[in-house]
Design a protein around this motif. Structure first.
Motif, PDB file in Angstrom:
ATOM      1  N   GLU A   1      -4.700   0.081 -14.343  1.00  0.00           N
ATOM      2  CA  GLU A   1      -3.651   1.097 -14.364  1.00  0.00           C
ATOM      3  C   GLU A   1      -2.494   0.715 -13.447  1.00  0.00           C
ATOM      4  OE1 GLU A   1      -5.871   4.785 -13.777  1.00  0.00           O
ATOM      5  OE2 GLU A   1      -5.569   5.160 -15.905  1.00  0.00           O
ATOM      6  N   ASN A   2      -2.801   0.046 -12.350  1.00  0.00           N
ATOM      7  CA  ASN A   2      -1.720  -0.413 -11.489  1.00  0.00           C
ATOM      8  C   ASN A   2      -0.887  -1.488 -12.159  1.00  0.00           C
ATOM      9  OD1 ASN A   2      -1.500   0.571  -8.515  1.00  0.00           O
ATOM     10  ND2 ASN A   2      -3.675   0.605  -8.969  1.00  0.00           N
TER      11      ASN A   2
ATOM     12  N   ARG B   1      -1.805  11.095 -12.407  1.00  0.00           N
ATOM     13  CA  ARG B   1      -2.742  10.624 -11.378  1.00  0.00           C
ATOM     14  C   ARG B   1      -2.051   9.681 -10.396  1.00  0.00           C
ATOM     15  NH1 ARG B   1      -6.434   7.584 -13.752  1.00  0.00           N
ATOM     16  NH2 ARG B   1      -5.458   7.661 -15.800  1.00  0.00           N
ATOM     17  N   ALA B   2      -1.088   8.905 -10.896  1.00  0.00           N
ATOM     18  CA  ALA B   2      -0.328   8.047  -9.978  1.00  0.00           C
ATOM     19  C   ALA B   2       0.423   8.905  -8.967  1.00  0.00           C
ATOM     20  CB  ALA B   2       0.642   7.163 -10.756  1.00  0.00           C
TER      21      ALA B   2
ATOM     22  N   ALA C   1      -1.970   9.091 -16.804  1.00  0.00           N
ATOM     23  CA  ALA C   1      -1.949   8.052 -15.777  1.00  0.00           C
ATOM     24  C   ALA C   1      -0.825   8.318 -14.786  1.00  0.00           C
ATOM     25  CB  ALA C   1      -1.777   6.674 -16.425  1.00  0.00           C
TER      26      ALA C   1
ATOM     27  N   ALA D   1       8.216   4.458  -7.242  1.00  0.00           N
ATOM     28  CA  ALA D   1       8.673   3.071  -7.293  1.00  0.00           C
ATOM     29  C   ALA D   1       8.428   2.430  -8.649  1.00  0.00           C
ATOM     30  CB  ALA D   1       7.996   2.246  -6.193  1.00  0.00           C
ATOM     31  N   VAL D   2       7.449   2.909  -9.419  1.00  0.00           N
ATOM     32  CA  VAL D   2       7.247   2.332 -10.741  1.00  0.00           C
ATOM     33  C   VAL D   2       7.959   3.168 -11.805  1.00  0.00           C
ATOM     34  CG1 VAL D   2       5.121   1.095 -10.201  1.00  0.00           C
ATOM     35  CG2 VAL D   2       4.989   3.445 -11.051  1.00  0.00           C
TER      36      VAL D   2
ATOM     37  N   LEU E   1       0.823  -1.216   0.000  1.00  0.00           N
ATOM     38  CA  LEU E   1       0.000   0.000   0.000  1.00  0.00           C
ATOM     39  C   LEU E   1       0.853   1.260   0.000  1.00  0.00           C
ATOM     40  CD1 LEU E   1      -2.884  -1.026   2.367  1.00  0.00           C
ATOM     41  CD2 LEU E   1      -2.962  -0.642  -0.093  1.00  0.00           C
ATOM     42  N   ASP E   2       2.130   1.120   0.324  1.00  0.00           N
ATOM     43  CA  ASP E   2       2.998   2.282   0.376  1.00  0.00           C
ATOM     44  C   ASP E   2       3.635   2.518  -0.990  1.00  0.00           C
ATOM     45  OD1 ASP E   2       4.672   4.332   1.354  1.00  0.00           O
ATOM     46  OD2 ASP E   2       6.277   2.888   1.709  1.00  0.00           O
ATOM     47  N   ARG E   3       4.494   1.592  -1.409  1.00  0.00           N
ATOM     48  CA  ARG E   3       5.189   1.770  -2.676  1.00  0.00           C
ATOM     49  C   ARG E   3       4.649   0.882  -3.782  1.00  0.00           C
ATOM     50  NH1 ARG E   3       9.050   5.640  -3.168  1.00  0.00           N
ATOM     51  NH2 ARG E   3      10.620   5.789  -1.557  1.00  0.00           N
ATOM     52  N   GLY E   4       3.845  -0.121  -3.413  1.00  0.00           N
ATOM     53  CA  GLY E   4       3.489  -1.135  -4.397  1.00  0.00           C
ATOM     54  C   GLY E   4       2.337  -0.768  -5.301  1.00  0.00           C
ATOM     55  N   LEU E   5       1.358  -0.057  -4.758  1.00  0.00           N
ATOM     56  CA  LEU E   5       0.138   0.185  -5.508  1.00  0.00           C
ATOM     57  C   LEU E   5      -0.386   1.581  -5.212  1.00  0.00           C
ATOM     58  CD1 LEU E   5      -1.699  -3.133  -4.556  1.00  0.00           C
ATOM     59  CD2 LEU E   5      -0.756  -2.623  -6.803  1.00  0.00           C
ATOM     60  N   SER E   6      -1.227   2.068  -6.127  1.00  0.00           N
ATOM     61  CA  SER E   6      -2.018   3.250  -5.818  1.00  0.00           C
ATOM     62  C   SER E   6      -3.447   2.758  -5.634  1.00  0.00           C
ATOM     63  CB  SER E   6      -1.946   4.256  -6.963  1.00  0.00           C
ATOM     64  OG  SER E   6      -2.857   5.301  -6.704  1.00  0.00           O
TER      65      SER E   6
ATOM     66  N   ASP F   1      -6.297   3.889  -5.006  1.00  0.00           N
ATOM     67  CA  ASP F   1      -7.464   4.539  -5.617  1.00  0.00           C
ATOM     68  C   ASP F   1      -7.535   4.309  -7.124  1.00  0.00           C
ATOM     69  OD1 ASP F   1      -8.204   5.527  -3.200  1.00  0.00           O
ATOM     70  OD2 ASP F   1      -7.190   7.448  -3.469  1.00  0.00           O
ATOM     71  N   MET F   2      -6.424   3.923  -7.725  1.00  0.00           N
ATOM     72  CA  MET F   2      -6.441   3.740  -9.177  1.00  0.00           C
ATOM     73  C   MET F   2      -6.880   2.312  -9.512  1.00  0.00           C
ATOM     74  SD  MET F   2      -3.150   6.031 -10.256  1.00  0.00           S
ATOM     75  CE  MET F   2      -3.328   5.949 -12.029  1.00  0.00           C
TER      76      MET F   2
ATOM     77  N   ALA G   1       1.299  -0.032 -15.130  1.00  0.00           N
ATOM     78  CA  ALA G   1       2.153   1.132 -14.862  1.00  0.00           C
ATOM     79  C   ALA G   1       3.550   1.035 -15.465  1.00  0.00           C
ATOM     80  CB  ALA G   1       2.248   1.384 -13.362  1.00  0.00           C
TER      81      ALA G   1
ATOM     82  N   THR H   1      -2.152  10.276  -6.470  1.00  0.00           N
ATOM     83  CA  THR H   1      -2.815   9.380  -5.526  1.00  0.00           C
ATOM     84  C   THR H   1      -1.820   8.735  -4.570  1.00  0.00           C
ATOM     85  OG1 THR H   1      -2.746   7.692  -7.240  1.00  0.00           O
ATOM     86  CG2 THR H   1      -4.831   8.820  -6.924  1.00  0.00           C
ATOM     87  N   ASN H   2      -0.614   8.456  -5.044  1.00  0.00           N
ATOM     88  CA  ASN H   2       0.387   7.846  -4.159  1.00  0.00           C
ATOM     89  C   ASN H   2       1.772   8.135  -4.727  1.00  0.00           C
ATOM     90  OD1 ASN H   2       2.047   6.328  -2.575  1.00  0.00           O
ATOM     91  ND2 ASN H   2       0.869   4.441  -2.710  1.00  0.00           N
TER      92      ASN H   2
ATOM     93  N   ARG I   1       4.746   7.902  -3.497  1.00  0.00           N
ATOM     94  CA  ARG I   1       5.793   6.912  -3.275  1.00  0.00           C
ATOM     95  C   ARG I   1       5.640   5.724  -4.224  1.00  0.00           C
ATOM     96  NH1 ARG I   1       8.948   6.847   0.951  1.00  0.00           N
ATOM     97  NH2 ARG I   1       8.680   4.654   1.429  1.00  0.00           N
ATOM     98  N   TYR I   2       4.390   5.390  -4.526  1.00  0.00           N
ATOM     99  CA  TYR I   2       4.149   4.348  -5.521  1.00  0.00           C
ATOM    100  C   TYR I   2       4.650   4.806  -6.887  1.00  0.00           C
ATOM    101  CZ  TYR I   2       1.190   2.535  -9.318  1.00  0.00           C
ATOM    102  OH  TYR I   2       0.725   2.063 -10.511  1.00  0.00           O
TER     103      TYR I   2
END
Lengths: 511, 348
Positions: free
Chosen positions: A360-361, B220-221, B217, B231-232, A348-353, A355-356, A364, B224-225, B227-228
């Motif tokens: 899209e996750n 928005r990434a 995208a 990382a990508v 939940l911190d660095r791995g995914l967003s 809300d998206m 990415a 929304t996050n 740090r995520y």
């Protein structure tokens, strides 16, 4: 005082939320003075069952018999009056208040009926702490305590209510291995004092370590109850999942052969802003086809090591090479293009967003590779096809490309991260705490994916604080302590004791 | 395709319900203070469409709202709570005005695009400052954008009063910009600025950019996050700064188009707090650029309709402020309800 040997009996408890059945039929018998483990996979109904016992939910059917008398638990106050105390997975303490104030929250000891009697509360708290031999300072603020200490405050809070029956909801999920050991000792001492404890977990090691009897829940039903010493971990796992599970990894397999180095760390050093060494000249090498496990207690530099390799944290000295090329100065994106896959420790911190959308996750880092872009625009059809493919291959349940990834369970979220990173078939896979918070079924899947990545000839750097995981998957084991690699061991020369000593900073004893 | 449509219906159901409920409650209010509530409401809602000239004024009112609101969606999607629309609007308007007056000798074909560009850059500069401060130093963008509003308002006030004031005119207005670069009106609607067409097209284009490109995208990434996003492999800080440049640029363009299409000069009080109203429009549109087009039109209708209502009946135009408050209340109330029901279903 009744002489009934069962303190709590549940008969045919059922509960549904809307048209979703959470509990179908649960029978449970808890004997006076025992430690009874309730285990089951995520979503098996453990928490719902306990919430019924403490009056948060009311059952749709079935009977609750406490001390031989049928009871109705309409709200949490009745539950605590009946002597049922619960320690929730997420703490309910006020961080800015002292330990004593938290213990007596809502029932402060009063002087003249008005003023809080701080001294009396501290004294009473100290008595409690001494009584149970918890190492706690009653006047310390909760915000200054470690997670393990906070949990002890929670347990004391339940005990201060004179709880006859103490329920612990997945208490080890938030603890580091030494803290888990501490907690297990606490539970053992509670049993010695004649308290009855219901312990909820899905970790098999803990079941064996702590309990007298174990009841397994699966899909809202109670499947079996055993005396713990009579069953093996495999038996319990089979009851939980409903089939045979294999969390054994490579144990017992023949020697594997490896290619050349695909990831080389040379003298990698990080100091923080205060000048303290976080990583102290790390030298590591991961070969093609190999899983190198990094064992260590959380907070010994693992996070920084992963971030340094991923390109998220600058290093002060040293170099990192990927497949022979120096990537020390490369950006995150350049490293990924060069063949690095990164599964961060906290999804939940660095791995995914969260809300998206799942699509899209998952896309990415894969837009170009999978032709998701057409003339610069996202081709929705191809994006969906790419995502559906990942959902199918990684068996991500309850997933549709467009729904927000945050609506999935932890295990399925982790699978989204894996699907994204594996889609690039990375030459080096950097994977941190891959099964944290996952149940057995999902962990088994993650294990098989990690092993198959190595079988394809990719290098895997596995960082984990679960020793069993390190041993199951690694070809070599490096132990990190206080920012230094203590030793790198071949799997066949490593045992849990040796690694455990190294994890605590002790040099290996030469016999 | 059909599921796209049902998604769309589901997305607009809430806001439309809130609007309908607001209008109903508003009607009860009007009925309690006025003898002619039906007439008052008719004026509020439909007077905008009584004549072509009213309709033109309605479009002119909507134009800056649409542009600023769409710009704000970029900022919000990038995670920047940009409340600086007003300042960015003023920066754009003054930059266009000053440039047009100083270089009035240039041929129209050169001057026109440069004047527009000056406005965009003026607004973008005011968006860039909080963006870069947030990314590099972690400075809170709400404070910075809010303060920059005051700076922009006072600085433009100084310019228009002391430097470029039209000494022959009454009030704090600048010299006129050369007539050769005035924006044409929309054919068939005398008085309506063609800036509205630009705003509408840009709103739809922004939808595509934000939701149908990789760049969108990534913005928005980052929003929304962060740090995520890092990382990508997204240059997240850069995306945030670009989103703020765009947000400021849109507001600046709104200022430029106002000057060239409606005011033809810088007027110190040309804005009935467009920046703030546009913020509401963007939030009401759930931070979606295409939806912001419609919420902006709705607000423009209410703003102008209130004036007609006050002229025809004794109902004060401040009713609109009240309705706005109600609407915001109902929108947020709906959110809370949804969250609570989500909790119950998430309990197992």
């Amino acid at each position: 005082m009744t002489t009934d040997e069962n303190i709590l009996v549940l008969k045919g408890i059922a509960k549904r939320f809307g048209d979703k059945v959470a509990l179908e039929h649960v029978d449970l018998q808890v004997r006076r003075g025992e430690v009874h483990v309730l285990c089951g996979e995520n979503g098996a109904g453990k928490s719902t069952l306990m919430n019924i016992l403490v009056g948060i939910h009311s059952p749709d059917g079935g009977q609750i018999i406490l001390d031989g008398k049928g009871v109705t638990i309409a709200d949490p106050l009745i539950a605590s009056a009946l002597g049922i105390g619960m320690v929730h997975q997420h703490f309910t303490l006020v961080p800015s208040m002292s330990v004593a104030e938290n213990l007596f929250l809502g029932r402060h000891i009063r002087r003249y009926g008005i003023f809080s009697d701080r001294r009396a509360m501290n004294e009473r708290a100290r008595e409690l702490i001494d009584n149970y031999k918890f190492a706690l300072d009653p006047e310390a603020r909760v915000s200054t305590l470690s997670v393990g200490q906070r949990q002890r405050v929670e347990i004391l809070k339940a005990l201060a209510f004179e709880a006859k029956l103490l329920i612990l909801d997945e208490p080890t999920a938030v603890l580091t291995p030494p803290e888990v050991d501490e907690l297990l000792k606490v539970i053992a001492s509670l049993r010695e004092r004649g308290r009855t404890v219901v312990f909820i977990t899905h970790k098999l090691r803990e079941v064996k370590a702590v309990s007298d009897r174990v009841t397994v829940l699966r899909q809202g039903r109670s499947i079996s109850t055993h005396i713990t010493t009579d069953v093996s971990e495999e038996d319990i796992a089979r009851d939980m999942v409903g089939r045979d599970v294999f969390l054994t990894g490579r144990e017992g397999q023949p020697e594997r052969s490896f290619g050349g180095a695909v990831l080389e760390l040379d003298n990698v050093t990080i100091t923080n802003s205060a000048g303290r060494l976080i990583l102290d000249s790390i030298d590591l090498e991961v070969r093609a086809g190999e899983v190198l496990g990094i064992a260590g207690v959380d907070g010994n530099g693992q996070t920084e090591l992963a971030e340094a390799i991923a390109g998220l944290m600058p290093i002060q000295a040293g170099s990192i090479r990927l497949a022979g090329d120096d990537i020390t100065a490369d950006t995150v994106a350049e490293r990924q293009a060069a063949g690095l896959g990164f599964v961060p420790e906290d999804r939940l911190d660095r791995g995914l967003s969260s809300d998206m959308s799942i699509a899209e996750n998952m896309a990415a880092t894969n837009y170009e590779r999978y032709g998701v872009l057409r003339k610069g625009y996202v081709d929705r059809g191809r994006l969906n096809a790419f995502t559906e493919d990942g959902i199918k291959r990684f068996d991500i349940r309850g997933a549709k490309p467009k729904i927000p990834v945050g609506t999935l369970s932890g295990g399925n979220m982790q699978k989204v991260v894996l699907a994204r990173e594996f889609a690039r078939d990375p030459k080096v896979l950097l994977i941190s705490q891959p099964t944290r918070g996952l149940d057995i079924g999902a962990s088994e899947f993650v294990y098989s994916q990690v092993l198959s990545a190595a079988d394809k000839g990719n290098g895997v750097l596995l960082i984990s604080s679960e020793l069993s995981e390190i041993f199951a998957l690694s070809d070599r084991i490096a132990v990190i302590y206080s920012g230094r690699i203590m030793q790198v061991l071949e799997r066949n020369e490593a045992d849990e004791e040796t690694v455990g000593i190294l994890m605590n900073g002790g040099k290996r004893q030469v016999a | 395709m059909r599921s796209d449509f049902t998604d769309f219906l589901r997305a607009v159901r809430g806001p439309l319900g809130a609007i309908a409920l607001t209008m109903a409650l508003g009607f009860l209010l009007v009925a309690s203070i006025s003898d002619e509530p039906v007439l008052a409401y008719r004026e509020l809602l439909f007077a905008n469409f009584d004549s072509l000239s009213n309709f033109a004024l309605f479009l002119n009112r909507a134009t800056p709202l649409v542009l600023i609101a769409v710009g704000i969606t970029f900022a919000f999607r990038a995670g920047v709570f940009n409340v600086g629309g007003e300042g960015q609007l003023f920066a754009g308007a003054i930059a266009t005005t000053v440039f047009s007056i100083v270089f009035s000798g240039l041929p129209a074909i050169v001057l026109f695009p440069l004047a527009i560009a000056a406005g965009i850059l003026g607004g973008a500069l005011l968006g860039w400052i909080p963006g870069v401060l947030k990314v590099r130093l972690g400075v809170d963008e709400v404070v910075v954008t809010f303060m920059l509003n005051t700076i922009a308002l006072l600085f433009t006030s100084y310019l228009v009063n002391q430097v470029i004031r039209d000494t022959t005119a009454y009030g704090a207005v600048s010299w006129m910009v050369p007539e050769k670069i005035w924006l044409p009106t929309i054919p068939g609607i005398p008085g309506a600025t063609s800036g509205f067409i630009i705003a509408a097209v840009l709103s739809l284009a922004s939808w595509v950019v934000l939701f149908r490109t990789k760049w969108g995208a990534e913005v928005r990434a980052a929003g929304t996050n962060l740090r995520y996003a890092e990382a990508v492999g997204i240059a997240a800080g850069g995306r945030v700064i670009w989103a703020m440049l765009i947000a400021g640029g849109f507001a600046g363009l709104a200022g430029a188009l106002y000057v060239l299409g409606i005011g033809h000069r810088f007027e110190q009080n040309f804005s009935p707090e467009y920046g703030l109203v546009a913020l509401t429009c963007a939030l009401l549109a759930r931070i979606h650029p295409a939806a912001a087009l419609f919420t902006s039109l709705y607000y423009a209708m209410m703003l102008n309709g209130a004036a007609y209502m006050q002229i025809s009946t004794e109902v004060p135009r401040s009713l609109v402020d009240l309705l706005t408050g109600l609407l915001v209340l109902l929108m947020t109330a709906r959110f809370t309800l949804r969250r609570r029901s989500g909790q119950t279903s998430g309990a197992f």
